[in-house]
Design an enzyme around this catalytic site. Structure first.
Site, PDB file in Angstrom:
ATOM      1  N   HIS A 127       0.861  -1.183   0.000  1.00  0.00           N
ATOM      2  CA  HIS A 127       0.000   0.000   0.000  1.00  0.00           C
ATOM      3  C   HIS A 127       0.897   1.233   0.000  1.00  0.00           C
ATOM      4  O   HIS A 127       2.021   1.182   0.501  1.00  0.00           O
ATOM      5  CB  HIS A 127      -0.832  -0.051   1.294  1.00  0.00           C
ATOM      6  CG  HIS A 127      -1.909   0.978   1.418  1.00  0.00           C
ATOM      7  ND1 HIS A 127      -1.655   2.283   1.747  1.00  0.00           N
ATOM      8  CD2 HIS A 127      -3.258   0.879   1.300  1.00  0.00           C
ATOM      9  CE1 HIS A 127      -2.802   2.950   1.827  1.00  0.00           C
ATOM     10  NE2 HIS A 127      -3.789   2.118   1.550  1.00  0.00           N
ATOM     11  N   ASP A 203       3.074  -4.454   7.864  1.00  0.00           N
ATOM     12  CA  ASP A 203       1.905  -3.581   7.730  1.00  0.00           C
ATOM     13  C   ASP A 203       0.690  -4.494   7.906  1.00  0.00           C
ATOM     14  O   ASP A 203       0.299  -5.201   6.984  1.00  0.00           O
ATOM     15  CB  ASP A 203       1.908  -2.908   6.359  1.00  0.00           C
ATOM     16  CG  ASP A 203       0.619  -2.133   6.090  1.00  0.00           C
ATOM     17  OD1 ASP A 203      -0.282  -2.140   6.964  1.00  0.00           O
ATOM     18  OD2 ASP A 203       0.504  -1.533   5.004  1.00  0.00           O
ATOM     19  N   GLN A 206      -4.594  -4.912   7.321  1.00  0.00           N
ATOM     20  CA  GLN A 206      -5.621  -5.850   6.858  1.00  0.00           C
ATOM     21  C   GLN A 206      -5.515  -7.200   7.568  1.00  0.00           C
ATOM     22  O   GLN A 206      -6.281  -8.111   7.262  1.00  0.00           O
ATOM     23  CB  GLN A 206      -5.491  -6.073   5.338  1.00  0.00           C
ATOM     24  CG  GLN A 206      -5.564  -4.819   4.497  1.00  0.00           C
ATOM     25  CD  GLN A 206      -6.962  -4.250   4.393  1.00  0.00           C
ATOM     26  OE1 GLN A 206      -7.941  -4.875   4.807  1.00  0.00           O
ATOM     27  NE2 GLN A 206      -7.084  -3.055   3.852  1.00  0.00           N
ATOM     28  N   LYS A 229     -10.516  -0.177  10.603  1.00  0.00           N
ATOM     29  CA  LYS A 229     -10.789  -1.367   9.784  1.00  0.00           C
ATOM     30  C   LYS A 229     -11.188  -2.559  10.645  1.00  0.00           C
ATOM     31  O   LYS A 229     -11.469  -3.628  10.123  1.00  0.00           O
ATOM     32  CB  LYS A 229      -9.551  -1.725   8.954  1.00  0.00           C
ATOM     33  CG  LYS A 229      -9.174  -0.683   7.902  1.00  0.00           C
ATOM     34  CD  LYS A 229      -8.064  -1.209   7.028  1.00  0.00           C
ATOM     35  CE  LYS A 229      -7.303  -0.126   6.276  1.00  0.00           C
ATOM     36  NZ  LYS A 229      -8.068   0.591   5.266  1.00  0.00           N
ATOM     37  N   CYS A 371      -4.810   2.746  -3.532  1.00  0.00           N
ATOM     38  CA  CYS A 371      -3.557   3.223  -2.934  1.00  0.00           C
ATOM     39  C   CYS A 371      -2.434   2.217  -3.123  1.00  0.00           C
ATOM     40  O   CYS A 371      -1.624   1.996  -2.221  1.00  0.00           O
ATOM     41  CB  CYS A 371      -3.730   3.544  -1.452  1.00  0.00           C
ATOM     42  SG  CYS A 371      -4.925   4.831  -1.136  1.00  0.00           S
TER      43      CYS A 371
END
Lengths: 413, 173
Positions: A127, A203, A206, A229, A371
């Protein structure tokens, strides 16, 4: 009907008031949780109750409600820490989102440890949040960026990993791709990176909402996450890092709250994690995030993931049956290594047009490049329409999607 | 709530399926200008041949949604053969139809949706000098008026026009 291993989706839907509405006369089918999830009443009420009964600034006042506000803020930190397998609450730094967590690493650790010619390894599926901070450092300090490429299946091509890692100081990798849904082998990469002498930043924006997250099992040194999220409010997220790393890092933002002493000729930063939390933090948001963690913990992350696997399996089958070759879905086709994210291309119809017609059917998907422009170039796609699933989605939502994609084809056919 | 038929008028879909003036021109004499819509990845490459203060020829490549591509196609048909002053007047008139006025803060959403086609805007926010040229008729372009009801799509519709504006400036310098 909400048949799912582990989750009673009908009961869950009742906790999400936003889903109980019609758009363009149709039931709202929210398939954009990879962008931002909806919030259950438990989160909304926790924040509302905090503001009605407890609000005061934290770590300052010596009166009762200020002490209670501080207690709740720090309690939320503890909940997040337990949720991701941290050893101590002080290893969790609150920031406004995963992006800010990654920027914290780039600014504080990166500027201290990286210079001309030092190597940071990223991947082609990152991302922009895990690309641009490093591109800025490359411009500013001459840091060399290398990239782990993709296989044709949308997984990371690790065949040349040892060569790519040679001399690297940091590896930044998306734990789950926000475009392809690919669940990356963070542990495998971390072991190789550590053997090569590099630290690892995951990261996990998600990952944390969808999969059991244990920083020890992942083997990473830094992990960025975001609250909005994972059923929490916007404006809260942050960074987990090993305490010894955080202690050795200089502050990120300067201001109140992050000091033990300030003189006219200097300052002394306070302890971790507050050293990295300048200014009044997002207190109600932290309380909301704590409630979101409670909600997910009560469901059980194994059940959350089992539900997601069921939806991905059903969606891939249903969409292939209904639309065949006309619908390309990028990324892995094996639900065991795919999160609840379907990036779709419907013939040569642009994703903006797809999502506009889906909106008419009450279906919310994300259109565009998500993104991740370098990844889109790898895929040879200008943009995709992305449907993503969460705990409040069920098979009937996928049926509505499949039907509405038929409307799109009729409209532009 | 506005429906799809407000957005996807038949003439728009026709220009999308059968884009006019598609292709490249030799550079030079033509100027090549690129426009991007970072929101959705729409891209326009405009080739513009200006001779004797007139848009002698123009062509377009690129990719994007139906609104961006059909707007570009209609634009090419509307400005081909026009003088530079007429083309500039068309740009102003089209942006006014998209509720974009050049006086800054009174942007999209700020002007209570005046979708009027006379280019006057009625808000008094525009610089009110005499027009530099008679504004040619918008013609087919009026079909894009419905885009105003879908604010995120306005940038798709105006992409080619902003690119044309840049191209005319590049050709003049």
């Amino acid at each position: 009907m909400a048949l799912s291993p582990g989750l009673d989706v009908d009961a869950i839907k009742d906790d999400f008031p936003i889903l109980d509405q019609k758009v363009h006369g149709r039931r709202l089918v929210y398939l954009d949780s990879a962008s931002s999830s909806q919030k259950p009443i438990q989160v909304l009420e926790a924040m509302d109750e905090y503001y009605r009964t407890t609000h005061a600034n934290v770590h300052r006042g010596v009166y009762a409600i200020a002490e209670e506000a501080t207690r709740r803020f720090e309690e939320a930190r503890g909940k997040v820490a337990r949720f991701i397998g941290a050893r101590e609450a002080r290893e969790v730094v609150f920031a406004k989102n995963a992006t800010e967590g990654i920027n914290l690493v780039a600014h504080s650790w990166g500027r201290t440890h990286l210079g001309q010619g030092d190597v940071v390894v990223l991947t082609h599926m990152e991302h922009h949040a895990n690309l641009v901070p490093w591109l800025m450092l490359a411009q500013e300090k001459g840091v060399e960026l290398r990239y782990i490429p993709l296989t044709g299946e949308g997984t990371l091509d690790l065949s040349g990993l040892d060569r790519i890692l040679d001399g690297a100081k940091l590896v930044g990798v998306s734990a789950v791709s926000n475009v392809l849904g690919t669940i990356n082998p963070v542990r495998h990469i971390a072991d190789a990176a550590h053997a090569a002498g590099a630290l690892v930043l995951a990261d996990a924006a998600q990952h944390v909402p969808h999969l059991t997250t244990d920083v020890a099992e992942l083997g990473c040194d830094f992990l960025a996450f975001t609250g909005h999220k994972m059923l929490g409010p916007t404006g809260i997220g942050g960074l987990w890092a090993r305490a010894d790393l955080l202690e050795a890092m200089p502050p990120f933002l300067g201001g109140g709250e992050m000091i033990t002493d300030v003189r006219l000729d200097g300052f002394t930063p306070t302890e971790i994690p507050w050293k990295f939390e300048a200014g009044t933090p997002p207190i109600a948001e932290a309380v909301g995030l704590g409630a979101a963690v409670d909600y997910l913990s009560a469901l059980g992350m194994d059940a959350v993931r089992a539900h997601e696997v069921d939806l991905v399996t059903y969606a891939l089958d249903t969409l292939a049956q209904r639309h065949g070759q006309d619908l390309v879905i990028h990324g892995p086709t094996d639900p065991r290594i795919k999160g609840g994210v379907l990036s779709m291309q419907l013939g040569d119809i642009h994703s903006h047009d797809v999502s506009q017609v889906l909106d008419e059917a009450g279906v919310c998907v994300r259109a565009g490049h998500h993104c991740a422009k370098p990844l889109m170039r790898c895929l040879g796609a200008n943009s995709t329409a992305r449907a993503s699933f969460y705990i409040y989605n069920d098979r009937s939502d996928i049926d509505v999607l499949a039907e509405a994609l038929g409307d799109v084809r009729k409209f532009f056919g | 709530m506005p429906g799809l038929e407000d957005l996807y008028r038949e003439i728009i879909l026709d220009h999308y399926r059968n884009p006019r003036n598609r292709g490249e021109l030799a550079v030079p004499p033509a100027h090549r200008v690129e426009g991007f819509n970072p929101l959705c990845g729409d891209e326009i490459v405009l080739y513009l041949d200006v001779r004797d203060d007139r848009v002698a020829d123009l062509s377009i490549t690129g990719q994007g949604c139906s609104i961006s591509q059909s707007s570009a196609s209609m634009m090419s048909a509307a400005v081909k053969g026009r003088t530079v002053a007429e083309a500039k007047a068309l740009i102003r008139a089209f942006k006014a139809m998209m509720s974009i006025h050049e006086a800054g803060l009174d942007g999209p959403g700020g002007s209570d949706g005046d979708g009027d086609l006379d280019g006057q805007g009625g808000s008094g926010a525009e610089p009110d000098g005499p027009p530099a040229a008679e504004t040619p008729p918008l013609g087919d372009l009026e079909a894009l008026q419905g885009v105003v009801k879908f604010p995120v799509r306005i940038k798709c519709a105006t992409l080619s026009w902003n690119t044309l504006d840049q191209g005319l400036d590049a050709a003049a310098s």
